[in-house]
Scaffold this motif. Structure first.
Motif, PDB file in Angstrom:
ATOM      1  N   GLU A  10       0.911  -1.164   0.070  1.00 26.20           N
ATOM      2  CA  GLU A  10      -0.108   0.079   0.166  1.00 26.20           C
ATOM      3  C   GLU A  10       0.713   1.101  -0.038  1.00 26.20           C
ATOM      4  O   GLU A  10       1.790   1.422   0.781  1.00 26.20           O
ATOM      5  CB  GLU A  10      -0.932   0.035   1.200  1.00 26.20           C
ATOM      6  N   ARG A  12       0.242   5.221  -0.106  1.00 18.51           N
ATOM      7  CA  ARG A  12      -0.875   6.379   0.125  1.00 18.51           C
ATOM      8  C   ARG A  12      -2.375   5.434   0.177  1.00 18.51           C
ATOM      9  O   ARG A  12      -2.666   4.571   0.550  1.00 18.51           O
ATOM     10  CB  ARG A  12      -0.904   7.513  -0.740  1.00 18.51           C
ATOM     11  N   HIS A  13      -3.054   6.013  -0.951  1.00 20.10           N
ATOM     12  CA  HIS A  13      -4.328   5.490  -1.331  1.00 20.10           C
ATOM     13  C   HIS A  13      -4.336   4.609  -2.293  1.00 20.10           C
ATOM     14  O   HIS A  13      -5.498   3.951  -2.980  1.00 20.10           O
ATOM     15  CB  HIS A  13      -5.487   6.461  -1.520  1.00 20.10           C
ATOM     16  N   SER A  14      -3.213   3.814  -2.816  1.00 22.64           N
ATOM     17  CA  SER A  14      -3.165   2.894  -3.791  1.00 22.64           C
ATOM     18  C   SER A  14      -2.526   1.690  -3.276  1.00 22.64           C
ATOM     19  O   SER A  14      -1.835   1.522  -2.379  1.00 22.64           O
ATOM     20  CB  SER A  14      -2.180   3.285  -4.939  1.00 22.64           C
ATOM     21  N   VAL A  15      -2.871   0.452  -3.934  1.00 18.02           N
ATOM     22  CA  VAL A  15      -2.170  -0.715  -3.702  1.00 18.02           C
ATOM     23  C   VAL A  15      -1.421  -1.185  -5.214  1.00 18.02           C
ATOM     24  O   VAL A  15      -1.712  -1.182  -6.187  1.00 18.02           O
ATOM     25  CB  VAL A  15      -3.211  -2.037  -3.458  1.00 18.02           C
TER      26      VAL A  15
END
Length: 80
Positions: A10, A12-15
């Motif tokens: 992960e 920030r807001h992404s995988v």
């Protein structure tokens, strides 16, 4: 074909999943390029690693021992 295990991370807001530099070079891209991803094809090639239950682990152990015994027997027959 080589199948590799990749760890998802992960950021920030992404995988994300990492790609080897050799793969990018083989399609003539570099790390700063933009690439297009076919979601349907990507879904076909990504498989979630499933954790094995105790029954599956015991079954695999029995199978591995059976193969080992077979190999030992076969080697003993070949050397005679």
């Amino acid at each position: 074909m080589t199948i590799r295990k990749k760890k998802l991370r992960e950021i920030r807001h992404s995988v994300v999943a990492t790609l080897r530099r050799e793969l990018l070079e083989s399609i003539r891209t570099k790390k700063t390029d933009t690439v297009y991803v076919n979601k349907d094809k990507l879904k076909e090639i990504l498989v979630k690693k499933e954790e094995k239950d105790e029954h599956q682990k015991r079954l695999e152990m029995v199978m591995a021992k059976s193969v080992q015994k077979h190999d030992e027997l076969y080697k003993s027959l070949v050397t005679k």
